[in-house]
Write a protein that holds these residues in place. Structure first.
Motif, mmCIF file in Angstrom:
data_model
loop_
_atom_site.group_PDB
_atom_site.id
_atom_site.type_symbol
_atom_site.label_atom_id
_atom_site.label_comp_id
_atom_site.label_asym_id
_atom_site.label_seq_id
_atom_site.Cartn_x
_atom_site.Cartn_y
_atom_site.Cartn_z
ATOM 1 N N ALA A 193 0.818 -1.214 0.000
ATOM 2 C CA ALA A 193 0.000 0.000 0.000
ATOM 3 C C ALA A 193 0.849 1.262 0.000
ATOM 4 C CB ALA A 193 -0.946 -0.006 1.198
ATOM 5 N N VAL A 194 1.944 1.284 0.776
ATOM 6 C CA VAL A 194 2.755 2.513 0.853
ATOM 7 C C VAL A 194 3.375 2.857 -0.501
ATOM 8 C CG1 VAL A 194 4.784 3.545 1.930
ATOM 9 C CG2 VAL A 194 3.173 2.259 3.320
ATOM 10 N N PRO A 195 4.049 1.914 -1.184
ATOM 11 C CA PRO A 195 4.551 2.273 -2.522
ATOM 12 C C PRO A 195 3.429 2.627 -3.498
ATOM 13 C CG PRO A 195 5.633 0.289 -1.720
ATOM 14 C CD PRO A 195 4.486 0.568 -0.797
ATOM 15 N N LEU A 196 2.285 1.927 -3.387
ATOM 16 C CA LEU A 196 1.184 2.226 -4.299
ATOM 17 C C LEU A 196 0.619 3.616 -4.039
ATOM 18 C CD1 LEU A 196 -0.563 1.147 -6.555
ATOM 19 C CD2 LEU A 196 -2.060 0.094 -4.856
ATOM 20 N N ILE A 216 0.446 6.592 -6.742
ATOM 21 C CA ILE A 216 -0.772 7.334 -7.095
ATOM 22 C C ILE A 216 -0.508 8.836 -7.036
ATOM 23 C CG2 ILE A 216 -3.091 7.884 -6.252
ATOM 24 C CD1 ILE A 216 -3.366 4.976 -5.419
ATOM 25 N N ARG A 217 0.168 9.284 -5.996
ATOM 26 C CA ARG A 217 0.466 10.723 -5.850
ATOM 27 C C ARG A 217 1.326 11.214 -7.000
ATOM 28 N NH1 ARG A 217 4.630 13.711 -3.760
ATOM 29 N NH2 ARG A 217 4.076 15.661 -2.682
ATOM 30 N N SER A 218 2.419 10.464 -7.284
ATOM 31 C CA SER A 218 3.311 10.885 -8.357
ATOM 32 C C SER A 218 2.607 10.865 -9.718
ATOM 33 C CB SER A 218 4.526 9.964 -8.383
ATOM 34 O OG SER A 218 5.381 10.278 -9.456
ATOM 35 N N SER A 219 1.765 9.819 -9.934
ATOM 36 C CA SER A 219 1.084 9.708 -11.224
ATOM 37 C C SER A 219 0.090 10.845 -11.440
ATOM 38 C CB SER A 219 0.362 8.362 -11.299
ATOM 39 O OG SER A 219 -0.401 8.268 -12.479
ATOM 40 N N LEU A 220 -0.642 11.233 -10.411
ATOM 41 C CA LEU A 220 -1.624 12.309 -10.575
ATOM 42 C C LEU A 220 -0.952 13.656 -10.799
ATOM 43 C CD1 LEU A 220 -4.308 11.306 -7.922
ATOM 44 C CD2 LEU A 220 -4.469 11.136 -10.404
ATOM 45 N N GLY A 242 -7.005 16.878 -4.092
ATOM 46 C CA GLY A 242 -8.305 16.251 -3.897
ATOM 47 C C GLY A 242 -8.394 14.904 -4.576
ATOM 48 N N ARG A 243 -7.863 14.830 -5.816
ATOM 49 C CA ARG A 243 -7.863 13.543 -6.517
ATOM 50 C C ARG A 243 -6.944 12.536 -5.843
ATOM 51 N NH1 ARG A 243 -7.632 16.932 -11.099
ATOM 52 N NH2 ARG A 243 -5.486 16.263 -11.594
ATOM 53 N N ILE A 244 -5.839 13.044 -5.282
ATOM 54 C CA ILE A 244 -4.922 12.144 -4.566
ATOM 55 C C ILE A 244 -5.613 11.554 -3.339
ATOM 56 C CG2 ILE A 244 -2.812 12.047 -3.196
ATOM 57 C CD1 ILE A 244 -1.607 14.072 -5.134
ATOM 58 N N LEU A 245 -6.328 12.414 -2.609
ATOM 59 C CA LEU A 245 -7.032 11.919 -1.417
ATOM 60 C C LEU A 245 -8.107 10.909 -1.786
ATOM 61 C CD1 LEU A 245 -7.361 15.190 0.699
ATOM 62 C CD2 LEU A 245 -5.776 13.292 1.030
ATOM 63 N N LEU A 246 -8.788 11.160 -2.928
ATOM 64 C CA LEU A 246 -9.784 10.180 -3.373
ATOM 65 C C LEU A 246 -9.113 8.843 -3.722
ATOM 66 C CD1 LEU A 246 -12.151 12.376 -5.597
ATOM 67 C CD2 LEU A 246 -12.642 11.379 -3.364
ATOM 68 N N GLY A 247 -7.977 8.917 -4.398
ATOM 69 C CA GLY A 247 -7.256 7.686 -4.720
ATOM 70 C C GLY A 247 -6.776 6.960 -3.473
ATOM 71 N N ALA A 293 -9.716 5.252 -1.857
ATOM 72 C CA ALA A 293 -10.054 3.987 -2.518
ATOM 73 C C ALA A 293 -9.049 2.899 -2.149
ATOM 74 C CB ALA A 293 -10.080 4.192 -4.031
ATOM 75 N N LEU A 294 -7.762 3.287 -2.054
ATOM 76 C CA LEU A 294 -6.736 2.315 -1.662
ATOM 77 C C LEU A 294 -6.964 1.823 -0.229
ATOM 78 C CD1 LEU A 294 -4.088 0.829 -2.269
ATOM 79 C CD2 LEU A 294 -2.863 2.862 -1.489
ATOM 80 N N ALA A 295 -7.310 2.753 0.689
ATOM 81 C CA ALA A 295 -7.581 2.364 2.076
ATOM 82 C C ALA A 295 -8.790 1.446 2.164
ATOM 83 C CB ALA A 295 -7.795 3.607 2.940
ATOM 84 N N GLY A 296 -9.821 1.727 1.351
ATOM 85 C CA GLY A 296 -10.994 0.853 1.342
ATOM 86 C C GLY A 296 -10.649 -0.550 0.869
ATOM 87 N N ALA A 297 -9.797 -0.614 -0.187
ATOM 88 C CA ALA A 297 -9.376 -1.935 -0.674
ATOM 89 C C ALA A 297 -8.573 -2.678 0.395
ATOM 90 C CB ALA A 297 -8.559 -1.772 -1.954
ATOM 91 N N CYS A 298 -7.708 -1.942 1.119
ATOM 92 C CA CYS A 298 -6.929 -2.583 2.189
ATOM 93 C C CYS A 298 -7.843 -3.072 3.313
ATOM 94 C CB CYS A 298 -5.897 -1.602 2.737
ATOM 95 S SG CYS A 298 -4.561 -1.217 1.580
ATOM 96 N N ALA A 299 -8.840 -2.251 3.674
ATOM 97 C CA ALA A 299 -9.768 -2.668 4.724
ATOM 98 C C ALA A 299 -10.555 -3.903 4.309
ATOM 99 C CB ALA A 299 -10.723 -1.515 5.061
#
Length: 430
Positions: free
Chosen positions: A21-24, A28-32, A138-143, A146-152
């Motif tokens: 999750a941390v690298p992902l 996500i941040r770098s890609s956006l 804002g888009r980073i936080l949304l991403g 979604a990543l946190a939801g997938a981890c949960a």
């Protein structure tokens, strides 16, 4: 067991999620951010191709409409804003673009891309495109959400799978534990059932084989004890009847000998009965009922052992310290223990033998002491087969087992002036 399995599984899942999750999240941040800069660069290039070389002479410039939140402006070589929106004076990104390079910066809470406009190999202007950093965040936080939801979701699935696997792994071990408790309670016919886990099945098979062997051995020992006791009781009973018949005859010369032989046979009969009781009591906690006053037991021991010790030129002193007359103890086993201790003092000890009874409140302490000394490790005296002389090494081990069957304890109190102490719970009066 179940909690440990769940904890191990969750720890592994959490480590895996953290490593992924941390690298992902960083990706996500770098890609956006990179995607937004690319979009700004495309918008600036699209505007640059529309700039006429004569715009400095007053020719109108039609810049494309920016996306919501974006600003596009045209700057001349003197850093002045000629068209569109942006700061009135060119910023460092515009200055860098005048050097014929595409400039990408982030200043003042904005992402900025400046593209040079060239004509005849000269830079005649700069198109500056900018958008607020907050939109990308804002888009980073949304991403990240979604990543946190997938981890949960992955963690929840891991918990369910771990609990199910924990039940599957722990159930055979719990069954094996219940089986062991049943065997401990005396059910020697209990056997561990097979499971779906090969390692647990191997343990269960080994346990069943061991239990089968122990059960067979125990049955053989019990049968031997019962058979030996039965075969001994029958001739002993006949011997007692013969001796009693001899006592009935009027022969004053043989009467003392016959009476002593009858007493010896009766003691032997009680010994056989006590050994049989001890053999039957293994694994069952059923201490015998106190049935004999301790002072009477003391008198009987003195009457029996005074003669053998006197023949060896030794004294026997018996005493009861503040022991009530009505104090009761299990007569047969305590008499057997005292017999072993007094015989041990006669054979291995020296000097005067003292048998003392002390009142400890809820228990009695019976001390058998002589003037000898025990050499070596005193704890080994109670090991079956250990002997310091010509004996068989069974007497003290048997006495210790008899003491344990009374909920009592037999120990070597002093090696010098050898003293053995027997602790016996005190029975109620009557």
């Amino acid at each position: 067991m179940r909690q440990r399995v769940v904890q191990v599984a969750l720890t592994a899942v959490l480590v895996a999620l953290a490593l992924l999750a941390v690298p992902l999240a960083l990706a996500i941040r770098s890609s956006l951010y990179a995607g937004q800069r690319d979009a700004l660069e495309r918008a600036a290039l699209s505007a640059a191709v529309r700039v006429s070389p004569d715009y400095t002479a007053g020719d109108p410039v039609e810049l494309p409409a920016p996306h919501p939140g974006e600003r596009i402006g045209l700057y001349d070589p003197r850093l002045g804003l000629r068209e569109g929106t942006g700061p009135s004076t060119g910023d460092p990104a515009v200055r860098r673009a005048l050097g014929a390079v595409v400039a990408r910066t982030g200043t003042g809470g904005e992402l900025v891309v400046a593209v040079p406009v060239s004509h005849a190999e000269q830079v005649i202007g700069v198109v500056r495109a900018a958008s607020p950093v907050s939109a990308v965040r804002g888009r980073i936080l949304l991403g990240w959400g979604a990543l946190a939801g997938a981890c949960a979701l992955a963690l929840a699935v891991a918990v369910l799978v771990a609990r199910r696997q924990a039940r599957a792994l722990a159930a055979p071990l719990e069954h094996l534990s219940r089986h062991c408790r049943a065997v401990t309670a005396g059910d020697l016919g209990a056997r561990a059932a097979p499971s779906s886990i090969a390692e647990v099945d191997q343990v269960a098979r080994t346990h069943n084989e061991m239990l089968h062997g122990l059960t067979e051995l125990l049955c053989h020992e019990r049968d031997f004890t019962a058979n030996a006791s039965h075969q001994l009781r029958t001739p002993l009973t006949g011997l007692q009847l013969a001796l009693e018949a001899g006592l009935a005859k009027d022969d004053a010369g043989l009467r003392p000998v016959l009476r002593e032989a009858l007493d010896t046979s009766r003691r032997l009969h009680r010994t056989v009965e006590e050994v049989l009781r001890l053999a039957r009591a293994h694994g069952l906690h059923r201490p015998p009922v106190p049935d004999r006053p301790v002072r009477r037991l003391l008198r009987e021991a003195e009457e029996h052992w005074h003669g053998p010790l006197a023949r060896d030129g030794r004294r026997l002193v018996c005493a009861a310290r503040d022991v009530p007359e009505e104090a009761l103890v299990p007569g047969a086993p305590v008499a057997e223990i005292l017999g072993v201790l007094l015989d041990n003092a006669r054979v291995h000890g020296r000097g005067t033998v003292r048998l003392t009874v002390r009142d400890l409140g809820d228990a009695l302490a019976l001390d058998v002491a002589d003037e000898g000394t025990v050499a070596g490790d005193g704890t080994r005296l109670f090991e079956r087969g250990h002997t310091g002389g010509t004996g068989s090494g069974i007497g003290l081990a048997l006495a210790r087992d008899l003491a344990l069957s009374l909920d009592g304890r037999l120990s070597l109190a002093r090696p010098a002036h050898t003293t053995f102490t027997l602790l016996v719970p005190l029975g109620p009066a009557g």
